[in-house]
Design an enzyme around this catalytic site. Structure first.
Site: not given
Ligand code: DSN
Length: 444
Positions: A199, A225, A54, A56, A234, A228
């Site tokens: 984008d 992203t 974790y 954060e 991903r 692609k």
């Protein structure tokens, strides 16, 4: 050795599904333009113990202890992205493209502000202000369309921008086959004082490879992203350009705050590391060759289709993608026929869609994945002919006018096409092509 040995031992059901999907990927060709095949190195980083942590917050400012190594990883990945895209700021934590885009709204707009983006049915993305997206629920969305010829309509965008004075304008798409006019849109955004966000989810790998113009000099923010054309895991990234920092020196800090704590929780550190591996691959000369070959292949596939009288939006492509016009509402029928021959595609709306997003009239095709399989122009000609042959075989099948029976009709089509001997013959040829071009694990 079986790469999934422990899943096999521990969970047969999931193991069998992984193998079934692996076989599907190996024995068919992925022509969905947003899909690709990652290297074994990316897979290993994705599947690493980094998933246990974790973190954060951001490097050197975390809410949890034990992040010394994670900080080093995230710092390193951010530096790789900055260098590759030539930007002064990057956030590598977005879980994927949609949260990355939502974070841009939070960083640049107040709820209720006006935003502009390309209409979904003309190729835009949900998050560019489509009516079913949170982006049009929390912001006042003005949508622009393409010209009837399928190209961006700069005059109309300028007119709408002057009329509505948006705070944020989006350029980018999920289904646009020509080069984006970033420079011209930059001038429009500047004239009305808007932020311009590019984008580049679809074309990021092409930009890196020098196969598409970069938006970086002309826009304030870039989102992408990473899975692609960039050929990573991903995930998503948000970049702020020098132009963006000149407009608002705090823009980077605002993007960081938008991702965490406004939108997301702990970053996916295993994904961050895998993005790093992909960015290192993308910085190689081999990747430049790959990106350029994607476009060469797309042009060759477009030509092969048009030589067989298949209609394409704009009669061709500048990038990795093309849109076939299949006749009103016939996209799903052609998608099912192509499924039957082992070519995975997706039905898609076309500009000035005569049907609906549920039963659209087009098919979207792309070459990133088959180029990763090392196919070249010669194979594009073969694939173009397979597609044209399959389309010919189902040319008399039309979508029923009565909406209530369409679903059942398409289910019947799937059964019929699976039994069709002519389609089965092509399926065999596709299978042979797949064997000749197996899925690579190492990219050099
Ligand atoms: N799913 C993406 C694509 O296929 O283009 C858009 O989010």
């Amino acid at each position: 050795m079986d790469r999934y040995l422990n899943v096999k031992k521990q969970d047969k059901e999931i193991y069998q599904k992984i193998i079934a999907e692996k076989n599907r990927q190996e024995e068919g060709l992925e022509l969905i333009p947003s899909e690709n095949i990652v290297s074994q190195a990316v897979l290993e980083a994705m599947g690493s113990i980094l998933t246990n942590k974790y973190s954060e917050g951001y490097p050197h400012a975390r809410y949890y202890g034990g992040n010394e190594v994670i900080d080093e990883i995230e710092d390193m990945v951010r530096e790789r992205a900055k260098k590759l895209f030539k930007v002064p700021f990057v956030n590598v934590q977005p879980y994927s493209g949609s949260p990355a885009n939502l974070a841009v709204y939070l960083a640049t707009c107040n709820p209720g502000d006006t935003v502009m983006g390309l209409l979904l049915t003309d190729g835009g993305h949900l998050t560019h202000g489509w009516k079913a997206s949170a982006t049009s629920m929390f912001y006042k969305s003005v949508q622009y369309g393409l010209k009837p010829d399928g190209y961006m309509d700069l005059k109309e965008i300028a007119r709408l921008a002057r009329e509505h004075k948006p705070k944020l304008i989006w350029v980018g798409a999920t289904a646009y086959v020509r080069e984006f006019p970033f420079k011209e849109l930059g001038a429009i955004a500047d004239e009305v004082g808007a932020y311009l966000a590019a984008d580049i989810a679809h074309i990021a790998g092409l930009v890196v490879a020098g196969a598409h113009v970069s938006p970086v000099p002309y826009v304030h923010v870039v989102t992408t992203t990473t899975h692609k054309t960039l050929r990573g895991p991903r995930g998503g990234m948000i970049m702020v350009t020098t132009k963006g920092l000149a407009k608002d020196a705090e823009l980077g800090a605002k993007v960081d705050r938008a991702i965490f704590p406004n939108l997301q929780g702990g970053p996916h550190d295993h994904t961050t590391a895998a993005i790093g591996v992909a960015l290192k691959e993308a910085a190689t000369p081999a990747f430049r060759t790959y990106g350029k070959q994607i476009v060469k292949n797309a042009k060759a596939l477009a030509k092969a289709l048009m030589d067989r009288s298949v209609n394409l939006v704009t009669n061709g492509t500048d990038n990795h993608m093309m849109l076939m016009k299949c006749g009103t509402g016939r996209g799903a029928i052609v998608e099912i026929a192509l499924d039957a021959i082992g070519l995975t595609t997706n039905k898609n709306t076309i500009p000035n869609e005569p049907s609906s997003p549920f039963y659209p009239s087009g098919i979207r095709l792309g070459t990133p994945s088959i180029t990763t399989r090392r196919m070249k122009e010669k194979e594009m000609k073969l694939i173009g002919n397979y597609i044209a042959d399959a389309m010919e075989m189902v040319k008399d099948v039309d979508l029923p006018a009565e909406k209530g029976v369409r679903k059942a009709f398409l289910a019947e089509c799937r059964k019929d096409f699976a039994k069709n001997k002519e389609l089965a013959k092509i399926r065999k040829e596709v299978m042979a092509l797949c064997k000749k071009f197996p899925i690579p694990t190492v990219f050099k």
